[in-house]
Design an enzyme around this catalytic site. Sequence first.
Site, PDB file in Angstrom:
ATOM      1  N   ARG A 165       0.811  -1.236   0.000  1.00 18.23           N
ATOM      2  CA  ARG A 165       0.000   0.000   0.000  1.00 18.23           C
ATOM      3  C   ARG A 165       0.841   1.281   0.000  1.00 18.23           C
ATOM      4  O   ARG A 165       0.389   2.337   0.441  1.00 18.23           O
ATOM      5  CB  ARG A 165      -0.977   0.032   1.171  1.00 18.23           C
ATOM      6  N   LYS A 201       1.978  11.627 -10.484  1.00 18.32           N
ATOM      7  CA  LYS A 201       1.119  10.770 -11.317  1.00 18.32           C
ATOM      8  C   LYS A 201       1.929   9.537 -11.712  1.00 18.32           C
ATOM      9  O   LYS A 201       3.035   9.662 -12.255  1.00 18.32           O
ATOM     10  CB  LYS A 201       0.675  11.508 -12.588  1.00 18.32           C
ATOM     11  N   GLU A 208       7.270  20.552 -24.036  1.00 20.09           N
ATOM     12  CA  GLU A 208       6.653  20.683 -22.702  1.00 20.09           C
ATOM     13  C   GLU A 208       7.234  21.896 -21.966  1.00 20.09           C
ATOM     14  O   GLU A 208       6.546  22.531 -21.159  1.00 20.09           O
ATOM     15  CB  GLU A 208       6.850  19.402 -21.878  1.00 20.09           C
ATOM     16  N   LYS A 258       5.862  23.642 -12.688  1.00 22.39           N
ATOM     17  CA  LYS A 258       5.078  22.424 -12.427  1.00 22.39           C
ATOM     18  C   LYS A 258       4.838  22.280 -10.931  1.00 22.39           C
ATOM     19  O   LYS A 258       3.739  21.917 -10.495  1.00 22.39           O
ATOM     20  CB  LYS A 258       5.786  21.192 -12.994  1.00 22.39           C
ATOM     21  N   GLU A 288      -5.703  17.207  -9.542  1.00 22.90           N
ATOM     22  CA  GLU A 288      -6.299  17.706 -10.791  1.00 22.90           C
ATOM     23  C   GLU A 288      -7.798  17.965 -10.688  1.00 22.90           C
ATOM     24  O   GLU A 288      -8.599  17.487 -11.501  1.00 22.90           O
ATOM     25  CB  GLU A 288      -5.993  16.753 -11.957  1.00 22.90           C
ATOM     26  N   ARG A 305      -4.540  22.112 -12.407  1.00 23.26           N
ATOM     27  CA  ARG A 305      -3.590  21.146 -12.973  1.00 23.26           C
ATOM     28  C   ARG A 305      -3.997  20.775 -14.402  1.00 23.26           C
ATOM     29  O   ARG A 305      -3.148  20.422 -15.222  1.00 23.26           O
ATOM     30  CB  ARG A 305      -3.490  19.899 -12.085  1.00 23.26           C
ATOM     31  N   ASN A 355      -2.501  20.374 -19.533  1.00 24.13           N
ATOM     32  CA  ASN A 355      -2.885  19.613 -20.730  1.00 24.13           C
ATOM     33  C   ASN A 355      -2.995  20.491 -21.974  1.00 24.13           C
ATOM     34  O   ASN A 355      -3.537  20.046 -22.997  1.00 24.13           O
ATOM     35  CB  ASN A 355      -4.220  18.904 -20.494  1.00 24.13           C
ATOM     36  N   HIS A 371      -2.693  19.071 -25.422  1.00 23.70           N
ATOM     37  CA  HIS A 371      -2.691  17.616 -25.291  1.00 23.70           C
ATOM     38  C   HIS A 371      -3.939  16.952 -25.873  1.00 23.70           C
ATOM     39  O   HIS A 371      -3.868  15.796 -26.290  1.00 23.70           O
ATOM     40  CB  HIS A 371      -2.522  17.208 -23.818  1.00 23.70           C
ATOM     41  N   HIS A 424      -3.073  14.161 -28.223  1.00 23.37           N
ATOM     42  CA  HIS A 424      -3.407  12.750 -27.986  1.00 23.37           C
ATOM     43  C   HIS A 424      -4.199  12.186 -29.155  1.00 23.37           C
ATOM     44  O   HIS A 424      -3.995  11.038 -29.568  1.00 23.37           O
ATOM     45  CB  HIS A 424      -4.236  12.599 -26.706  1.00 23.37           C
ATOM     46  N   HIS A 469       5.370  12.096 -28.363  1.00 17.54           N
ATOM     47  CA  HIS A 469       4.331  12.802 -27.619  1.00 17.54           C
ATOM     48  C   HIS A 469       4.537  14.325 -27.694  1.00 17.54           C
ATOM     49  O   HIS A 469       3.604  15.076 -28.006  1.00 17.54           O
ATOM     50  CB  HIS A 469       4.365  12.312 -26.166  1.00 17.54           C
TER      51      HIS A 469
HETATM   52  P1  NAD Z   1      10.826   6.963 -22.530  1.00 20.58           P
HETATM   53  O1  NAD Z   1      10.884   6.714 -21.083  1.00 20.58           O
HETATM   54  O2  NAD Z   1      10.286   5.899 -23.396  1.00 20.58           O
HETATM   55  O3  NAD Z   1      12.277   7.372 -23.042  1.00 20.58           O
HETATM   56  C1  NAD Z   1      12.499   7.632 -24.414  1.00 20.58           C
HETATM   57  C2  NAD Z   1      13.723   6.888 -24.934  1.00 20.58           C
HETATM   58  O4  NAD Z   1      14.888   7.532 -24.439  1.00 20.58           O
HETATM   59  C3  NAD Z   1      13.810   5.439 -24.483  1.00 20.58           C
HETATM   60  O5  NAD Z   1      14.241   4.685 -25.575  1.00 20.58           O
HETATM   61  C4  NAD Z   1      14.887   5.459 -23.388  1.00 20.58           C
HETATM   62  O6  NAD Z   1      15.572   4.223 -23.287  1.00 20.58           O
HETATM   63  C5  NAD Z   1      15.778   6.554 -23.885  1.00 20.58           C
HETATM   64  N1  NAD Z   1      16.546   7.276 -22.897  1.00 20.58           N
HETATM   65  C6  NAD Z   1      16.137   7.689 -21.693  1.00 20.58           C
HETATM   66  N2  NAD Z   1      17.066   8.477 -21.138  1.00 20.58           N
HETATM   67  C7  NAD Z   1      18.105   8.523 -21.993  1.00 20.58           C
HETATM   68  C8  NAD Z   1      19.351   9.187 -22.003  1.00 20.58           C
HETATM   69  N3  NAD Z   1      19.708  10.017 -21.014  1.00 20.58           N
HETATM   70  N4  NAD Z   1      20.179   9.025 -23.045  1.00 20.58           N
HETATM   71  C9  NAD Z   1      19.813   8.234 -24.087  1.00 20.58           C
HETATM   72  N5  NAD Z   1      18.622   7.600 -24.164  1.00 20.58           N
HETATM   73  C10 NAD Z   1      17.782   7.748 -23.130  1.00 20.58           C
HETATM   74  O7  NAD Z   1       9.962   8.274 -22.874  1.00 20.58           O
HETATM   75  P2  NAD Z   1       9.777   9.687 -22.165  1.00 20.58           P
HETATM   76  O8  NAD Z   1       9.524  10.627 -23.271  1.00 20.58           O
HETATM   77  O9  NAD Z   1      10.844   9.985 -21.193  1.00 20.58           O
HETATM   78  O10 NAD Z   1       8.447   9.468 -21.319  1.00 20.58           O
HETATM   79  C11 NAD Z   1       7.204   9.203 -21.927  1.00 20.58           C
HETATM   80  C12 NAD Z   1       6.281   8.638 -20.886  1.00 20.58           C
HETATM   81  O11 NAD Z   1       6.101   9.596 -19.837  1.00 20.58           O
HETATM   82  C13 NAD Z   1       4.883   8.309 -21.396  1.00 20.58           C
HETATM   83  O12 NAD Z   1       4.537   7.016 -20.993  1.00 20.58           O
HETATM   84  C14 NAD Z   1       3.979   9.336 -20.705  1.00 20.58           C
HETATM   85  O13 NAD Z   1       2.692   8.832 -20.443  1.00 20.58           O
HETATM   86  C15 NAD Z   1       4.742   9.603 -19.439  1.00 20.58           C
HETATM   87  N6  NAD Z   1       4.441  10.896 -18.829  1.00 20.58           N
HETATM   88  C16 NAD Z   1       4.059  10.909 -17.532  1.00 20.58           C
HETATM   89  C17 NAD Z   1       3.770  12.099 -16.907  1.00 20.58           C
HETATM   90  C18 NAD Z   1       3.409  12.113 -15.460  1.00 20.58           C
HETATM   91  O14 NAD Z   1       2.994  13.172 -14.959  1.00 20.58           O
HETATM   92  N7  NAD Z   1       3.556  11.015 -14.760  1.00 20.58           N
HETATM   93  C19 NAD Z   1       3.869  13.314 -17.611  1.00 20.58           C
HETATM   94  C20 NAD Z   1       4.280  13.268 -18.940  1.00 20.58           C
HETATM   95  C21 NAD Z   1       4.561  12.047 -19.550  1.00 20.58           C
HETATM   96  N1  GLY Z   2       1.635  15.905 -17.193  1.00 22.96           N
HETATM   97  C1  GLY Z   2       0.431  16.463 -16.693  1.00 22.96           C
HETATM   98  C2  GLY Z   2       0.336  16.417 -15.209  1.00 22.96           C
HETATM   99  O1  GLY Z   2       1.269  16.049 -14.533  1.00 22.96           O
HETATM  100  O2  GLY Z   2      -0.694  16.730 -14.702  1.00 22.96           O
END
Ligand code: NAD
Ligand code: GLY
Length: 355
Positions: free
Chosen positions: A118, A140, A182, A224, A234, A238, A242, A245, A249, A262
């Site tokens: 938990r 999130k 972003e 942020k 949210e 918050r 978006n 987005h 999306h 993205h």
């Molecule tokens: P990702 O984690 O897939 O990374 C992109 C690529 O970069 C991967 O191939 C990874 O192996 C590579 N990589 C990572 N760091 C590296 C580095 N320093 N050098 C070389 N390669 C590297 O993608 P992302 O764009 O980081 O994240 C996308 C995800 O984030 C989505 O699933 C999205 O839903 C999520 N997200 C979450 C939130 C949140 O608030 N939790 C907000 C925005 C996005």
């Molecule tokens: N990436 C949008 C949020 O964190 O709310």
Amino acid sequence: MKVIQVRHGGGEYPVYVGQGLLGMTSVIERHLSGRILLVSDPNVARLYLDRLRPSLKNFQNKRRLILPDGEQHKTVESWQRIIDELVALKAQRDATVLALGGGVIGDMAGFAAACYMRGIRVVQMPTTLLAQVDASVGGKTGVNHARGKNLIGAFHAPNAVIVDLDTLSTLDERDYRAGLAEVVKYGAIRDSGFFAWLEAHAEGLNARIPQTLEEAVFQSVRNKAEVVAADEKESGQRALLNFGHTFGHALETATSYEVWRHGEAVAIGMVLATRLSEFLGRVEAGTCDRLVDLLRRLHLPTALPQDQDPDQLLRLMRLDKKNRADQIRLILLDAIGKASVVPCPADDIREVLNP
Ligand code: NAD
Ligand code: GLY
């Protein structure tokens, strides 16, 4: 190194932003306790795992889990593997999950930490620009369902976020630029001074100059942090994060997540939302041109492809989580640096979707 404290319902946590932090044992050790599970992907582990070793040497009970890379692996099955490792580690309530990677690893590791017993500690070590300025901050967490992105998840605040800017030097060009979209978003929705700073420093950002990057990441995280401190779950402002987005999306889904990063889709979405803001007379004429100019200088896309079907995008936009009572709700600009949530009739949206 700079530090931003993020307040949330259960307390607060620091976000450290600086160079060389993955090797800074004094910073890392203070946020670890109990047994340690490090979660990463193969690309990041190959590049950065060694830098962490000195900080983990005093912890006898530790394991690491390297999950396959990519959004298609952000699944319940990968989450289950993290839980299995925690069980194998005999992790107790004081254990720490260490998430080293982009947003995919951070979201999955955070969600496993939210669920195991938990809720146990998680320290985020984001290595993509997108994860540093957005995903790692705000709590999130989650995984995808076959029918939709991030459908399964929980709010679970990290205990610390450690942003080592050095990791950005190895990031692929498209992933880097996607993160910049972003960054621009924060200026557009709530910080006109930061937007103007980005306009003045676009070339430095393109060249990944360390001081410029530090300021861009710091100001993004500060923005942020202010938003999530005011509205952690949210229920209000918050949603402004978006901006771009809903269009983005829809575009990602219409192209089966295979064409656009993205952040690229969000860049196009921000332009469409600003064009709509102008069409509705909410924002000064010329605002959209100003946004397009900055995004182009950062080498981000700013227009829908000619062959994109507007009706398909509109259908997909109707599925957005922000919608209420069948009305599409969009984030529109009132000015550079100010945004609102606005219910929009489909006919108005169609105006900016048609080529
Ligand atoms: P990702 O984690 O897939 O990374 C992109 C690529 O970069 C991967 O191939 C990874 O192996 C590579 N990589 C990572 N760091 C590296 C580095 N320093 N050098 C070389 N390669 C590297 O993608 P992302 O764009 O980081 O994240 C996308 C995800 O984030 C989505 O699933 C999205 O839903 C999520 N997200 C979450 C939130 C949140 O608030 N939790 C907000 C925005 C996005
Ligand atoms: N990436 C949008 C949020 O964190 O709310």
